[in-house]
Design a protein around this motif. Structure first.
Motif, mmCIF file in Angstrom:
data_model
loop_
_atom_site.group_PDB
_atom_site.id
_atom_site.type_symbol
_atom_site.label_atom_id
_atom_site.label_comp_id
_atom_site.label_asym_id
_atom_site.label_seq_id
_atom_site.Cartn_x
_atom_site.Cartn_y
_atom_site.Cartn_z
ATOM 1 N N GLU B 55 0.869 -1.167 0.000
ATOM 2 C CA GLU B 55 0.000 0.000 0.000
ATOM 3 C C GLU B 55 0.917 1.231 0.000
ATOM 4 O O GLU B 55 1.667 1.455 0.946
ATOM 5 C CB GLU B 55 -0.862 -0.029 1.264
ATOM 6 C CG GLU B 55 -1.941 1.026 1.323
ATOM 7 C CD GLU B 55 -2.602 1.011 2.697
ATOM 8 O OE1 GLU B 55 -3.050 2.091 3.123
ATOM 9 O OE2 GLU B 55 -2.622 -0.060 3.356
ATOM 10 N N ARG B 57 2.044 5.211 -0.072
ATOM 11 C CA ARG B 57 1.632 6.572 0.253
ATOM 12 C C ARG B 57 2.859 7.502 0.225
ATOM 13 O O ARG B 57 4.004 7.059 0.375
ATOM 14 C CB ARG B 57 0.915 6.619 1.608
ATOM 15 C CG ARG B 57 1.747 6.252 2.780
ATOM 16 C CD ARG B 57 0.934 6.269 4.101
ATOM 17 N NE ARG B 57 1.845 6.417 5.207
ATOM 18 C CZ ARG B 57 2.565 5.413 5.722
ATOM 19 N NH1 ARG B 57 2.446 4.179 5.240
ATOM 20 N NH2 ARG B 57 3.394 5.645 6.718
ATOM 21 N N ASP B 59 4.310 11.306 1.675
ATOM 22 C CA ASP B 59 4.019 12.356 2.648
ATOM 23 C C ASP B 59 4.369 13.742 2.107
ATOM 24 O O ASP B 59 4.734 13.895 0.936
ATOM 25 C CB ASP B 59 4.663 12.048 4.014
ATOM 26 C CG ASP B 59 6.170 12.256 4.028
ATOM 27 O OD1 ASP B 59 6.703 12.907 3.102
ATOM 28 O OD2 ASP B 59 6.816 11.781 4.981
ATOM 29 N N TYR B 65 6.418 5.673 0.980
ATOM 30 C CA TYR B 65 6.290 4.484 1.821
ATOM 31 C C TYR B 65 5.515 3.407 1.072
ATOM 32 O O TYR B 65 4.568 3.716 0.336
ATOM 33 C CB TYR B 65 5.514 4.791 3.109
ATOM 34 C CG TYR B 65 6.013 6.000 3.878
ATOM 35 C CD1 TYR B 65 6.992 5.856 4.857
ATOM 36 C CD2 TYR B 65 5.488 7.263 3.633
ATOM 37 C CE1 TYR B 65 7.444 6.963 5.574
ATOM 38 C CE2 TYR B 65 5.931 8.371 4.343
ATOM 39 C CZ TYR B 65 6.905 8.223 5.307
ATOM 40 O OH TYR B 65 7.339 9.308 6.015
ATOM 41 N N GLU B 120 7.285 -1.588 6.428
ATOM 42 C CA GLU B 120 7.187 -0.508 5.436
ATOM 43 C C GLU B 120 8.547 -0.249 4.803
ATOM 44 O O GLU B 120 9.552 -0.125 5.492
ATOM 45 C CB GLU B 120 6.673 0.791 6.099
ATOM 46 C CG GLU B 120 5.252 0.652 6.620
ATOM 47 C CD GLU B 120 4.593 1.996 6.926
ATOM 48 O OE1 GLU B 120 5.195 3.061 6.631
ATOM 49 O OE2 GLU B 120 3.460 1.961 7.461
ATOM 50 N N GLY B 173 2.830 14.875 -1.206
ATOM 51 C CA GLY B 173 1.691 14.190 -0.610
ATOM 52 C C GLY B 173 1.204 14.905 0.641
ATOM 53 O O GLY B 173 1.630 16.028 0.948
ATOM 54 N N THR B 176 -0.673 13.883 6.636
ATOM 55 C CA THR B 176 -1.206 12.722 7.369
ATOM 56 C C THR B 176 -0.596 11.407 6.883
ATOM 57 O O THR B 176 -0.761 10.371 7.526
ATOM 58 C CB THR B 176 -2.735 12.636 7.207
ATOM 59 O OG1 THR B 176 -3.041 12.692 5.808
ATOM 60 C CG2 THR B 176 -3.425 13.795 7.909
ATOM 61 N N ASN B 177 0.083 11.453 5.765
ATOM 62 C CA ASN B 177 0.733 10.238 5.250
ATOM 63 C C ASN B 177 2.086 9.961 5.880
ATOM 64 O O ASN B 177 2.706 8.932 5.610
ATOM 65 C CB ASN B 177 0.906 10.327 3.730
ATOM 66 C CG ASN B 177 -0.409 10.100 3.000
ATOM 67 O OD1 ASN B 177 -1.321 9.496 3.573
ATOM 68 N ND2 ASN B 177 -0.500 10.569 1.777
ATOM 69 N N ARG B 178 2.556 10.894 6.712
ATOM 70 C CA ARG B 178 3.856 10.669 7.354
ATOM 71 C C ARG B 178 3.823 9.404 8.220
ATOM 72 O O ARG B 178 2.784 9.052 8.777
ATOM 73 C CB ARG B 178 4.210 11.835 8.279
ATOM 74 C CG ARG B 178 4.519 13.129 7.581
ATOM 75 C CD ARG B 178 4.967 14.157 8.619
ATOM 76 N NE ARG B 178 4.928 15.501 8.084
ATOM 77 C CZ ARG B 178 5.150 16.594 8.809
ATOM 78 N NH1 ARG B 178 5.406 16.482 10.108
ATOM 79 N NH2 ARG B 178 5.104 17.780 8.254
#
Lengths: 413, 413
Positions: B55, B57, B59, B65, B120, B173, B176-178
């Motif tokens: 998955e 994402r 940040d 990640y 991750e 990005g 909140t993706n951190r």
């Protein structure tokens, strides 16, 4: 007859116009050869020359000429300099030589004077060598010092070619437009040194130009990460170069008082904080009135630098980019500059130039002379370069008077 | 149970793909952070991660990640490094840390292993600091060393902002993706020094990272034309800088054997052969395992440099661009790296890193460790940087085994 004098207010307007084309902070100018600023300035000069009734032509090096007819069609007197500047240059270097020439022509027009010989204004291309090395490409091309192929293939730091950039700004003219012959060449310029100012003298009658060499040194070491490589295992090109540069300075200080040595350019590869430099390329500019002193210094320096490189296990390559011997101008013209200054009541002295000028190459083409004006604090090639209005006015008057005397000279110089 | 091993042929393909994205002569790589080459490589990594069932994402610092679910939803084990390079960098620095992580995930997929914790992969932005200074902007931003505003306002040499360049390549990005929390962070990297190779050891269990300081020095003298200004009247910034740099080297040689000092960047203003330099700006990188030794060296150096500047009538400004103390990694992870190497039958030793890494900042965020692989001739940050295939394969196996042991660890590290 009382000497003619120029209209300084009118000339000042042209200087102020020029000061805006490529203006940078602190009253500086950045008008690199064949840049868009150079194009703008050239277009304005062309307009001014046409307005002054001159016949304008551009040669294949981009040199611009404006011809004023004389009573005869004999070889012309040529006057001028260059309009390009250093990256952080001033408003006067080169510029005054072209704009005082323009003003002298305008003054002849005011008084409806027809000179014996034709007069041509010239603006030479890439005098500075700041964008395309070496300098004096326009006058050097014209006088056969450089071949057309050589000039056209010069590249700037972005890899752009002289030839393409010249065409890009629409100033690539025909080879047949080159100046074919000249009776004499006269160039007014700022001194760029402290002599005239220190002695309170206004006019310099330039006797000639000091010889100079431009070298390029390449130090090749071994790159690597700044952290993990222990110091004794390094072949750091920067440390080797710093040592060599320090040595060059120390040597020059004890070698001869009149020697000047400058390291003006230095490039680091790869050039990141945490990379040990693997290659350093730097320039060395060496000047002296006595060619033998200059050459002896360079020969000794080369041996010593090579020893230093060997000790550090780095490689050193030395290339001579450019080299000219000291040259002496035409005695009759030097003398006329002094006489014109005397006629006008201005203080004057003879001196040699430490800087190169288009007059350098023109000297081999025809009888040549230069007029120097004081530089405040001896500075040039910097934003704060300054020559005072009163000195510029006096210089233009000397140029005009010298010009009238030289063009009326019937003899072969 | 026999340790799992990776599919090296498959991993080699990803290394070879990466070696083409920003390829330069002599097997080098130029993939500056947020450049179009970086964008291309990032897009490929995203594709690979999606294909591996992760998955993905991104940040707000552009850190990428790829998450693989575990049996639990506990804090993940994070593995990775960076894909950007130096201007004349090599194919392995940073790259191996990301691509061995990808291969470890692919191997888990092959064997259909579900780890206890999620895992991750991470690709941090601008680790090198070659385009945007300082380095480690992505991991530093994530871990709160740098504020978002600070990171976003970093400019490259062309004046382009980090924030705009990140948006330009479509990798900006959401905040909140951190990564919010992590069980541990593991980074495989090339040693970039000669220790492992000299001792014939394959695996380095990294104990920590040496402290370092980055200084920027600005020497301001007085510009002028290279010809006419006599040497005694000059305030030549280049000559002053060359002397200072030579002095820094001499001092470091006698100060402490383990001190490293590098001047990697030097800029000359105005930078023309026939202009006396008016300003020189250069970097100094200082590293030592003992923070007190490093600080004492810098303090003494500052005083001595200032004296040298005063003697030469030039001005000297010193700015600290970046400073970090020596850090020590998590004992449990250092130990696991050694154990995994032992299990696999590979030679190994503990050592400190002389170079900075994303693991440096991650160490304050969660339990952290690193695996080092030998660098041929100790070289990195150069085109000829090389780590042998057999060592890469062994390194990936150690990463995989360490990862499995750390993710199965139920305790808080």
């Amino acid at each position: 007859m009382k000497p003619l004098t120029v209209n300084f207010a009118r000339m000042k307007e042209t200087i102020e116009y020029s000061a805006k084309v490529g203006e940078i902070p602190n009253q500086g100018l950045r008008r690199l050869a064949l840049s868009k600023e150079d194009k703008t300035m050239r277009e304005q000069l062309r307009e001014w020359m046409i307005d002054a009734g001159l016949e304008v032509r551009i040669d294949d090096f981009g040199n611009m000429y404006g011809r004023r007819k004389g009573q005869t069609n004999f070889d012309p007197l040529v006057i001028g300099s260059h309009l390009d500047t250093q990256p952080n240059g001033g408003r006067f270097d080169g510029v005054l030589g072209v704009l005082t020439a323009l003003e002298a022509i305008r003054t002849l027009n005011d008084y409806e004077i027809e000179t014996y010989r034709p007069i041509e204004i010239v603006n030479f291309t890439n005098e500075e060598g700041a964008r395309f090395e070496p300098p004096l490409l326009g006058s050097g091309g014209l006088t056969g010092v450089f071949s057309k192929e050589y000039v056209y293939n010069r590249q700037d730091r972005d890899g752009k070619f002289f030839k393409n950039e010249l065409a890009e700004i629409d100033f690539k003219g025909g080879e047949t437009n080159r100046l074919q012959r000249a009776h004499a060449f006269l160039e007014l310029h700022i001194e760029q040194g402290p002599v005239l100012e220190n002695e309170g003298v206004t006019i310099g009658a330039v006797e000639g130009i000091k010889g100079m060499s431009w070298l390029e040194l390449k130090v090749t070491g071994e790159g690597g990460h700044a952290g993990p490589t222990p110091m004794p295992l390094r072949k750091d090109a920067m440390m080797a170069a710093a040592n060599i540069i320090s040595h060059i300075e120390q040597k020059s200080n004890v070698f001869d008082n009149d020697l000047t040595v400058t390291v003006g350019r230095l490039d680091v590869k790869p050039g990141a904080v945490n990379c040990i430099p693997e290659e350093i390329v730097f320039s060395v500019d060496v000047r002296h009135l006595d060619d033998e002193v200059r050459k002896k210094f360079i020969d000794e320096m080369k041996v010593e630098m090579q020893d230093m490189a060997t000790d550090r296990k780095v490689e050193l390559e030395t290339e001579t980019l450019w080299e000219v011997n000291t040259s002496t101008f035409h005695e009759g013209i030097i003398d006329q500059v002094s006489k014109s200054a005397e006629r006008l009541g201005y203080s004057n002295r003879r001196l040699y130039s430490g800087a190169g000028h288009d007059a350098k190459y023109m000297n081999a083409f025809c009888a040549t002379g230069m007029i120097f004006l004081p530089s405040v604090d001896g500075k040039s090639h910097v934003e704060s370069e300054l020559t005072l209005d009163e000195d510029i006015e006096k210089g233009a008057n000397v140029l005009l008077d010298t010009m009238i005397h030289v063009t009326d000279n019937n003899e072969q110089l």
